[in-house]
Design a protein around this motif. Sequence first.
Motif, mmCIF file in Angstrom:
data_model
loop_
_atom_site.group_PDB
_atom_site.id
_atom_site.type_symbol
_atom_site.label_atom_id
_atom_site.label_comp_id
_atom_site.label_asym_id
_atom_site.label_seq_id
_atom_site.Cartn_x
_atom_site.Cartn_y
_atom_site.Cartn_z
ATOM 1 N N GLU A 152 -15.097 12.896 19.533
ATOM 2 C CA GLU A 152 -16.261 12.312 18.863
ATOM 3 C C GLU A 152 -16.718 11.019 19.531
ATOM 4 O OE1 GLU A 152 -15.681 11.894 14.700
ATOM 5 O OE2 GLU A 152 -15.529 14.062 14.332
ATOM 6 N N ALA A 153 -15.798 10.331 20.210
ATOM 7 C CA ALA A 153 -16.166 9.083 20.892
ATOM 8 C C ALA A 153 -17.151 9.329 22.023
ATOM 9 C CB ALA A 153 -14.922 8.398 21.442
ATOM 10 N N LYS A 154 -17.237 10.576 22.490
ATOM 11 C CA LYS A 154 -18.138 10.904 23.594
ATOM 12 C C LYS A 154 -19.554 11.213 23.120
ATOM 13 C CE LYS A 154 -18.146 13.726 27.828
ATOM 14 N NZ LYS A 154 -17.437 14.779 28.594
ATOM 15 N N LEU A 155 -19.742 11.413 21.844
ATOM 16 C CA LEU A 155 -21.071 11.723 21.326
ATOM 17 C C LEU A 155 -22.010 10.532 21.508
ATOM 18 C CD1 LEU A 155 -20.134 13.588 18.021
ATOM 19 C CD2 LEU A 155 -20.687 14.559 20.266
ATOM 20 N N ALA A 156 -23.255 10.838 21.831
ATOM 21 C CA ALA A 156 -24.227 9.771 22.120
ATOM 22 C C ALA A 156 -24.342 8.778 20.976
ATOM 23 C CB ALA A 156 -25.587 10.384 22.425
#
Length: 245
Positions: A152-156
């Motif tokens: 989830e940390a990679k979501l914009a």
Amino acid sequence: MVATPSLSTLSQRPRTGDAKMLREIFAAVDATSCPYTYNFHMHTACSDGKLTPAGLMEQVVNIGLSAFAITDHHTVKGYQQAKAWLEDWQWRNPTSLRRRQRGKGGAVPRLFTGVEITSILAETEVHILGYGFAPAHDAIEPYLRSYAPRGEAKLAAAVITAIQAAGGIAVLAHPARYRVSAKQLIPIAAALGIDGVETYYAYANPEEWVPCPRHTPTVEQLAQDYGLLTTCGTDTHGPSLLRRL
């Protein structure tokens, strides 16, 4: 009695002054700004560039840039080394500094914090640039560990929130380079609260840097339509700050 903040607490506070100054600069950026006045996208050997931070700084001074940012992938090591180099250069060149302050040779270049973060937007892998943030802030620190975020940390939405929480400005890098068009990506990024788009970019890597005549008008219009800041940069990975490769 008011308690005095610790140095660690102060280092984590957002650097709002930097963001304010950057917003003023981005408001003035146009197709002629890069690569001789401003450059807000460049890489060093601390990520995937060929230039050392010292070599990059020598070119910054020789070119006469007014303001710039090093945007290595998931690290600020290049920024930190460049900052130390610039401070040392100012100390070793007091005559040059005085000449610049008198308007002879331009102002001392202004270095801002920067980073390029791999992210997921509209189910597509994109890059988000962060500027003017406090690098020691808890929100941005997980993105500065020299590797791409996961889960989830990679979501914009998460990346944008982290940059802004650290006092910075979030910008969608080279929006016409992805498998999903800029016309689709920019409205979605704007809805997530992104601050700007990298509008002036040389997609074809010409020998003489110039914003892409095909994509630039589209991105300019989208930035205007959605009230976004516009930035420029060479996205340098090679030996010269005047082009990409």
